[in-house]
Scaffold this motif. Structure first.
Motif, PDB file in Angstrom:
ATOM      1  N   HIS A   1       0.928  -1.213  -0.012  1.00  0.00           N
ATOM      2  CA  HIS A   1      -0.034   0.141  -0.090  1.00  0.00           C
ATOM      3  C   HIS A   1       0.790   1.291  -0.102  1.00  0.00           C
ATOM      4  CE1 HIS A   1      -2.635   3.220   1.628  1.00  0.00           C
ATOM      5  NE2 HIS A   1      -1.866   3.149   2.822  1.00  0.00           N
ATOM      6  N   GLN A   2       1.985   1.212   0.849  1.00  0.00           N
ATOM      7  CA  GLN A   2       2.875   2.619   0.748  1.00  0.00           C
ATOM      8  C   GLN A   2       3.503   2.699  -0.503  1.00  0.00           C
ATOM      9  OE1 GLN A   2       5.824   2.213   3.685  1.00  0.00           O
ATOM     10  NE2 GLN A   2       6.618   4.134   3.460  1.00  0.00           N
ATOM     11  N   GLN A   3       3.883   1.637  -0.818  1.00  0.00           N
ATOM     12  CA  GLN A   3       4.600   1.777  -2.267  1.00  0.00           C
ATOM     13  C   GLN A   3       3.806   2.312  -3.456  1.00  0.00           C
ATOM     14  OE1 GLN A   3       6.265  -2.256  -2.666  1.00  0.00           O
ATOM     15  NE2 GLN A   3       8.267  -1.525  -2.035  1.00  0.00           N
ATOM     16  N   ALA A   4       2.642   1.661  -3.498  1.00  0.00           N
ATOM     17  CA  ALA A   4       1.486   2.239  -4.691  1.00  0.00           C
ATOM     18  C   ALA A   4       1.155   3.684  -4.481  1.00  0.00           C
ATOM     19  CB  ALA A   4       0.182   1.277  -4.251  1.00  0.00           C
ATOM     20  N   CYS A   5       1.041   4.212  -2.979  1.00  0.00           N
ATOM     21  CA  CYS A   5       0.838   5.445  -2.989  1.00  0.00           C
ATOM     22  C   CYS A   5       2.168   6.576  -3.171  1.00  0.00           C
ATOM     23  CB  CYS A   5       0.480   5.808  -1.358  1.00  0.00           C
ATOM     24  SG  CYS A   5      -1.195   5.015  -0.935  1.00  0.00           S
ATOM     25  N   GLN A   6       3.057   5.793  -2.964  1.00  0.00           N
ATOM     26  CA  GLN A   6       4.402   6.831  -3.564  1.00  0.00           C
ATOM     27  C   GLN A   6       4.552   6.903  -4.816  1.00  0.00           C
ATOM     28  OE1 GLN A   6       7.390   5.172  -0.970  1.00  0.00           O
ATOM     29  NE2 GLN A   6       6.809   6.557   0.719  1.00  0.00           N
ATOM     30  N   LEU A   7       4.407   5.695  -5.404  1.00  0.00           N
ATOM     31  CA  LEU A   7       4.783   5.451  -6.920  1.00  0.00           C
ATOM     32  C   LEU A   7       3.413   6.436  -7.458  1.00  0.00           C
ATOM     33  CD1 LEU A   7       6.145   4.214  -9.126  1.00  0.00           C
ATOM     34  CD2 LEU A   7       4.238   2.410  -9.113  1.00  0.00           C
ATOM     35  N   LEU A   8       2.402   6.391  -7.185  1.00  0.00           N
ATOM     36  CA  LEU A   8       1.323   7.248  -8.085  1.00  0.00           C
ATOM     37  C   LEU A   8       0.813   8.591  -7.249  1.00  0.00           C
ATOM     38  CD1 LEU A   8      -1.366   4.074  -8.672  1.00  0.00           C
ATOM     39  CD2 LEU A   8       0.689   5.050 -10.072  1.00  0.00           C
ATOM     40  N   HIS A   9       1.972   8.980  -6.646  1.00  0.00           N
ATOM     41  CA  HIS A   9       1.679  10.318  -5.913  1.00  0.00           C
ATOM     42  C   HIS A   9       1.502  11.426  -6.870  1.00  0.00           C
ATOM     43  CE1 HIS A   9       1.877  13.222  -2.479  1.00  0.00           C
ATOM     44  NE2 HIS A   9       2.638  13.900  -3.216  1.00  0.00           N
TER      45      HIS A   9
ATOM     46  N   LEU B   1       1.675  -6.435 -11.357  1.00  0.00           N
ATOM     47  CA  LEU B   1       2.315  -6.324 -12.579  1.00  0.00           C
ATOM     48  C   LEU B   1       2.245  -5.091 -13.206  1.00  0.00           C
ATOM     49  CD1 LEU B   1       1.322  -9.893 -14.090  1.00  0.00           C
ATOM     50  CD2 LEU B   1       3.589  -9.243 -13.440  1.00  0.00           C
ATOM     51  N   LEU B   2       1.338  -4.340 -13.299  1.00  0.00           N
ATOM     52  CA  LEU B   2       1.246  -2.995 -13.806  1.00  0.00           C
ATOM     53  C   LEU B   2       1.886  -2.268 -13.076  1.00  0.00           C
ATOM     54  CD1 LEU B   2      -2.767  -3.066 -14.630  1.00  0.00           C
ATOM     55  CD2 LEU B   2      -1.065  -2.973 -16.098  1.00  0.00           C
ATOM     56  N   LEU B   3       1.839  -1.989 -11.793  1.00  0.00           N
ATOM     57  CA  LEU B   3       2.848  -1.053 -10.843  1.00  0.00           C
ATOM     58  C   LEU B   3       4.077  -1.526 -11.189  1.00  0.00           C
ATOM     59  CD1 LEU B   3       0.447  -0.658  -7.802  1.00  0.00           C
ATOM     60  CD2 LEU B   3       0.356   0.664  -9.913  1.00  0.00           C
ATOM     61  N   GLN B   4       4.697  -2.580 -11.279  1.00  0.00           N
ATOM     62  CA  GLN B   4       5.880  -2.987 -11.150  1.00  0.00           C
ATOM     63  C   GLN B   4       6.541  -2.149 -12.678  1.00  0.00           C
ATOM     64  OE1 GLN B   4       6.644  -7.123 -10.704  1.00  0.00           O
ATOM     65  NE2 GLN B   4       5.576  -7.110  -8.838  1.00  0.00           N
ATOM     66  N   HIS B   5       5.686  -2.455 -13.698  1.00  0.00           N
ATOM     67  CA  HIS B   5       6.062  -2.040 -15.117  1.00  0.00           C
ATOM     68  C   HIS B   5       5.985  -0.424 -15.275  1.00  0.00           C
ATOM     69  CE1 HIS B   5       6.625  -2.013 -19.220  1.00  0.00           C
ATOM     70  NE2 HIS B   5       5.310  -1.220 -19.414  1.00  0.00           N
TER      71      HIS B   5
END
Length: 395
Positions: free
Chosen positions: A6-14, A241-245
């Protein structure tokens, strides 16, 4: 495979604007992204089955759905949007890759806020619900869609074309109305042909490709009984997969943390949770599955408590004699590397972004083709309001 917390997704898509276009599977992808941006949980079965509801996990229904007539026709519309202080995710339900309705969506992009990421797929409805020449029409509509999309979106926008997932032998999806039941037997082969053409054409237009058909060819036990849709575990894997890409395309390094995800329908049986916790604490190689996938991905049911994606690729593991194996405590998960943003173009102090990792073919094997690195930038202010703005279109 690696998990995305959750934290990584929030930071990546900030401060990012994400658009998801497609059918009911793409809608579930949208829902899983929205859920992951708020908590470490899976989608419930009810959330996966629901469509057109007024609200889902703090999002809102903007158009269509229960605001209009609910049906399984090709004219069904549903536009959803999740909006917080630093995230904007929008979903458009489409039944054809290019039509008058798709043209109106593209006009939204032309005249409004440009998305940073577009996850798009349209295939099964295109080749099944229209006239007999639907496959030829699908190919022509794909050309029109990619051509217009390239003319509207900036070069910095990351467009990922998802190839359609494998279908079952017997289909019961809502799109399969009695008038087209005779097509069910050949639809599996038609999807493979459409995937090949769509992937080749998307690559020619400079889009990124995520081959979900290939990724889930050995995970058919996570497909639901209707032969079309997939369970919550599969959709979390798609999100990862989508967020890693996306991270690799932006040059962002994401470590692989050991994350525990709570399922909404938790029962008193905690065997799966205790097993995963023991693996996380002991990091013992003997507890790993020899098939390359964790035990949690070998069942058609969700774990009763937590779930952990691990990189258990057999080719990357080195053999050690049993006597030499030692169990060590797993290192604490490392935080996501800070994002290097590109300021607005009219800023006099702007500087070029620094990419943390090259975007090369051998670094990412989930796509058929890899494109050049996208510039990482924020299209709107990085300082959101002190409170969540009201639901509705993003101003």
């Amino acid at each position: 495979m690696k998990s995305v917390s959750h934290q990584q997704a929030c930071q990546l898509l900030h401060n990012k604007f994400i658009v998801v276009l497609g059918d009911s599977i793409q809608r579930s992808i949208y829902k899983d992204i929205v859920l992951l941006l708020q908590k470490e949980k899976y989608l419930s079965l009810r959330q996966l089955r629901s469509k057109g509801e007024m609200s889902f996990e703090q999002d809102c229904l903007v158009e269509g759905g229960c605001l209009d007539e609910m049906h399984n026709g090709t004219e069904y519309r549903e536009v959803r949007q999740f909006q917080s202080a630093h995230h904007l995710v929008r979903f458009y339900f489409i039944t054809r890759i290019y039509s008058h309705y798709m043209h109106s969506i593209l006009e939204d992009f032309r005249n409004g806020l440009k998305p940073d990421v577009v996850y798009v797929n349209s295939c099964i409805w295109d080749i099944s619900r229209y006239k007999s020449s639907s496959i030829n029409d699908y190919k022509e509509n794909l050309r029109k869609f990619f051509n217009e999309l390239n003319g509207i979106l900036p070069k910095e926008t990351l467009v990922v074309w998802n190839l359609a997932m494998p279908l079952g032998e017997r289909l019961k999806g809502g799109f399969l109305v009695p008038e087209i039941e005779y097509k069910a037997s050949q639809l599996r082969s038609d999807v493979i042909e459409a995937n090949f053409f769509g992937g080749t054409l998307a690559d020619a237009y400079g889009m990124d490709l995520l081959d979900l058909h290939f990724q889930f060819r050995f995970s058919l036990h996570h497909r639901t009984k209707d032969g079309v849709h997939w369970n919550a575990i599969a959709h979390r894997r798609i999100t990862c997969l989508l967020l890693q890409h996306t991270a690799q395309a932006w040059g962002v390094i994401m470590p692989c943390p050991l994350t525990a995800i709570e399922h909404p329908q938790v029962t008193n049986q905690k065997s799966a949770c205790e097993s995963a916790t023991k693996v996380a604490e002991d990091c013992c190689p003997t507890k790993r599955s020899s098939s390359g996938c964790g035990d949690e991905f070998s069942s058609d049911t969700l774990p009763d408590g937590c779930f952990n994606f691990e990189n258990n690729n057999p080719r990357q593991q080195t053999y050690r004699p049993k006597a030499a194996r030692t169990c060590r405590r797993a290192a604490p998960p490392q935080p996501l590397q800070p994002l290097h943003r590109h300021p607005r173009r009219n800023n006099a102090d702007s500087s070029s972004p620094h990419y943390l990792e090259p975007y090369r073919e051998h670094h990412h094997q989930q796509v058929m083709r890899n494109r050049h690195t996208r510039r990482h930038y924020a299209p709107y202010t990085q300082h959101g309001p002190t409170h969540d703005p009201p639901h509705g279109w993003y101003d």
